[in-house]
Scaffold this active site. Structure first.
Site, PDB file in Angstrom:
ATOM      1  N   ASN A   1     -44.226  15.447 -87.515  1.00 31.40           N
ATOM      2  CA  ASN A   1     -45.198  16.124 -86.663  1.00 31.40           C
ATOM      3  C   ASN A   1     -45.860  17.290 -87.397  1.00 31.40           C
ATOM      4  OD1 ASN A   1     -44.719  14.396 -84.522  1.00 31.40           O
ATOM      5  ND2 ASN A   1     -43.191  15.727 -83.571  1.00 31.40           N
TER       6      ASN A   1
ATOM      7  N   HIS B   1     -36.502  14.220 -83.642  1.00 35.26           N
ATOM      8  CA  HIS B   1     -36.126  14.340 -82.234  1.00 35.26           C
ATOM      9  C   HIS B   1     -34.647  14.683 -82.094  1.00 35.26           C
ATOM     10  CE1 HIS B   1     -39.813  11.727 -80.945  1.00 35.26           C
ATOM     11  NE2 HIS B   1     -40.155  12.923 -81.406  1.00 35.26           N
TER      12      HIS B   1
ATOM     13  N   TYR C   1     -40.957   8.083 -88.541  1.00 38.97           N
ATOM     14  CA  TYR C   1     -41.408   9.469 -88.706  1.00 38.97           C
ATOM     15  C   TYR C   1     -41.272   9.921 -90.162  1.00 38.97           C
ATOM     16  CZ  TYR C   1     -41.697  10.239 -83.638  1.00 38.97           C
ATOM     17  OH  TYR C   1     -42.045  10.185 -82.314  1.00 38.97           O
TER      18      TYR C   1
END
Length: 751
Positions: A195, A246, A255
């Site tokens: 992210n 996460h 990711y």
């Protein structure tokens, strides 16, 4: 949010002047070349035509409607919760890529650019504006999804866009993606991993497009922080190669790949610029530790792709392609010690993967780099990676031999069993409950519509009770209430993995172990107990044989599936072989707003091998061997090669020749052909005798012991080599495992 927007003042007028506008433009043009290729595109007409076809389809169907606003009839923009605005910007990127790609008929076409500018105006007014209310839609679309596709679109179309329009379309990013390190929708959240890297890309691109040096520095600094390994708990890269996103989920192949792709592109884009990311040495080690062990001939292993396995448009070869692309980008400036290994390695992947050729999924610029590598006679075709890798910080073990590989996905109170989010991975109940992922020469097994067609209640390696289950719910997070998961490795050739199974929503309990040898995987189960009135079974195999059932060879307690493996029953119940056609739909397992699969039925054939423990078993057990690439004769004879020394709730152990492998669930002892092997606490161990020396590897997957005393079948005279915390204690060995976080300690002892 208003405060965040206000605190980002317009860039000082001196930014572009001090740095020089040419520096911004040069970096932006490098990015466009990475996306759209260049003069060499004429050598790849099939790929260029595919890009042109996709862009033309987007352009042909473009029909702006202001009443119920939409740019395309199938993507109404009145409700952000649908995610249609995110899809709309993805389509704009597709159109922009067609416009910017040399060799397409629309390349540089002024009228196409004008249509695109009008569409961006429309989206700014109706879909993505700094004053809009997200109304409960996915934060990711606002803060990463649209910013990434919007900045790419503007970069690709840059020479055909009005500059006042460009500033207006990018203005919402000052609200929704101002800082790579912070989440606007949840101000207390600090962005990590993929992210943060994704946001850094958007912030950097906005800086290049608007000539704002401060944004580029912000992006560079955010990425530099990501390159430092974490000790956990939580998100990030760990020293052992684990990658967590996460908080609790292994995600190297999803990711993690997104992170690597963004960082590699940022490094390439900002190279030789005033914002060059100079301290990047760690990223090369990250590739070696966290990605190479999971890539099998260009395919990313599904055991680290999390909920992405349920996405129809994101399969193992897509994740593998991103990894290869990142490595090709990094190779341009890689230190020689990495480049010398990577070039043959990547060439080997590209050469062997004829099932899903790289040039069918990769960007044009990357295809050109791959072709140059393949055509370079000075670079040999590297063999497959071999070795045994224990990723203690995410409960994964990977065992790789020259012609096959096996990965084991476990879970514990540290590592989540399966993530479900955004209505994805609806049937992933057992993917982290000891599932085994076998890779052989059939490179299509995992990506040939397996996940919507395989029986999700019968995943290889798992022990389950037979019951109907509801779809996993959004935000489902299961951390089994046990610390016991992990293993140890010795000399890169042998391994042990073990987990205590505490089933979800069931009384089922079991102790499961795998012994990873040079030619086999030996699986043992003990203490299999349940009391729910349901049947319990262990799944030895569930193989996708695509469009038919190949012939089986069978004997007394052995089965051979040609082209895959032999299976030998060493203890426990007889095997049931089930051969079925199974039909499913991708929409059965993924109903996500922007990722959901289609409703088209797909059918595949499966060979399933099951061990039936009966209803409410009490202390049941099993033992079987999987022999990848073995022939039928080797399978029939294998039972004589390995010895089961113990298979109980205290000890599970095997021997073969001079190798001993054991799981001590608690203090115990076991008789071996060489004498007594004992441990005074929980551990996994491997001991290999070589004349008067023994090589020893020990770990504590339970992370409950401070020190474990190992009594070998041979008296220990001295310790020749050792890791920290290993010492001789009279005629035994003591290993300090407290604080090791389940990692392996090794020693060489004289006997």
């Amino acid at each position: 949010m208003a405060g965040l927007a206000l605190c980002e003042r317009p860039a000082a007028a001196t930014d572009a002047t001090e740095v020089g506008a040419a520096a911004f433009d040069a970096a932006r043009e490098r990015w466009v070349r990475l996306l759209a290729g260049g003069e060499y595109n004429t050598a790849y007409t099939d790929q260029t035509q595919a890009i042109e076809g996709s862009a033309n389809a987007v352009l042909r169907k473009l029909k702006p409607t202001a009443g119920r606003p939409s740019l395309w009839p199938d993507l109404p923009l009145d409700d952000p919760r649908t995610g249609n605005f995110n899809r709309a910007y993805n389509r704009m990127r597709t159109l922009a890529l067609g416009w910017a790609t040399p060799g397409t008929a629309m390349h540089g076409d002024r009228q196409v650019a004008e249509v695109a500018a009008g569409a961006l105006d429309f989206l700014y007014e109706h879909a993505y504006h700094e004053g809009f209310d997200p109304r409960g839609s996915n934060w990711y679309w606002w803060e990463i999804g649209v910013p990434r596709s919007l900045t790419d679109t503007c970069a690709l179309l840059y020479d055909g866009l009005p500059k006042d329009g460009l500033k207006r379309w990018l203005r919402p990013l000052r609200r929704w993606c101002p800082d790579p390190e912070r989440r606007v929708s949840h101000p207390g959240v600090v962005e990590t991993g993929a992210n943060r890297a994704g946001k850094a890309m958007a912030v950097a691109m906005r800086g290049l497009l608007t000539h704002d040096a401060r944004l580029l520095k912000r992006a560079r600094n955010a990425v530099s922080d990501l390159l430092r390994p974490t000790r956990g708990p939580g998100d990030g890269f760990y020293r052992d190669g684990s990658f967590i996103q996460h908080d609790v989920y292994p995600y190297n192949g999803s990711y993690g790949v997104d992170y690597l792709e963004s960082v590699a592109r940022l490094i390439a884009m900002l190279a030789r610029s005033p914002w060059e990311i100079s301290d990047v040495g760690e990223v090369y080690d990250i590739v070696d530790r966290s990605f190479v062990p999971f890539v099998f001939d260009g395919l990313m292993m599904d055991c680290v792709r999390g909920r992405s396995i349920s996405r129809q448009g994101h399969r193992d070869h897509h994740s593998g392609q991103k990894t290869v692309e990142a490595m090709l980008n990094l190779l341009e400036a890689a230190p020689e010690r990495h480049a010398k290994r990577w070039r043959p390695l990547v060439k080997g992947w590209l050469t062997r993967n004829t099932a899903v050729p790289y040039d069918t999924v990769a960007p044009l610029s990357s295809i050109a780099k791959a072709r140059a590598l393949l055509d370079d006679p000075s670079v040999p075709v590297g063999p497959r990676t071999t070795g045994t890798y224990v990723f203690a910080d995410m409960d994964r073990v990977v065992h790789r031999r020259p012609t096959w590989a096996c990965a084991i996905a476990m879970s514990s109170r540290r590592t989540g069993a399966a993530e479900a989010m955004n209505r994805e991975n609806l049937h992933g109940w057992y993917t982290g409950d000891g599932m085994t992922y076998l890779y052989t020469g059939d490179l299509t097994h995992w990506n040939d519509d397996l996940w919507p067609t395989i029986d999700p209640y019968r995943l290889p390696g798992t022990t389950v009770d037979v019951r109907k289950r509801a779809n996993l719910q959004h935000g489902h997070r299961r951390l089994p209430p046990t610390p016991w998961a992990g293993g140890t490795a010795l000399d890169g050739e042998y391994g042990v993995a073990a987990m205590r199974l505490i089933a979800d929503g069931s009384s089922l309990r079991a102790k499961k172990a795998w012994f990873l040898l040079d030619d086999a995987v030996i699986a043992l189960g003990a203490g299999i107990t349940a009391s729910d009135g349901r049947r319990v079974e262990t799944v030895v195999e569930n193989r996708n044989t695509h469009d038919g059932h190949p012939p089986l060879a069978r004997g007394d307690r052995w089965i051979h599936l040609p082209g895959v493996a032999g299976y030998v029953l060493l203890d426990g119940p007889a095997a049931q072989v089930i051969r079925k056609e199974r039909t499913g739909r991708w929409s059965d397992i993924d109903k996500g707003a922007t990722t959901g699969g289609d409703d088209t039925p797909v059918t595949r054939h499966y060979t399933t091998i099951v061990l039936d423990h009966g209803v409410d078993p009490r202390q049941a057990r099993y033992a079987y061997a999987v022999l990848p690439d073995a022939c039928a004769a080797q399978t029939a004879a294998y039972g004589l090669r390995v010895r089961i020394l113990a298979n109980s709730g205290t000890v599970q152990a095997i021997s073969r020749g001079d190798l001993l492998a054991a799981v001590f669930w608690r203090a115990g002892r076991v008789e071996t052909p060489h004498g007594t092997l004992a441990a005074d606490g929980p551990c996994t161990l491997l001991a290999r005798r070589d004349d008067r020396r023994v090589r020893l590897a020990v770990s504590d997957p339970s992370r409950t012991a401070d020190e474990v005393k190992i009594t070998l079948p041979w008296p220990v005279k001295s310790v020749k080599e050792k890791d920290r915390g290993v010492r001789r204690a009279k005629r035994a060995i003591k290993v300090e495992v407290g604080g090791s976080r389940g990692h392996t300690r090794t020693a060489v002892v004289a006997i």
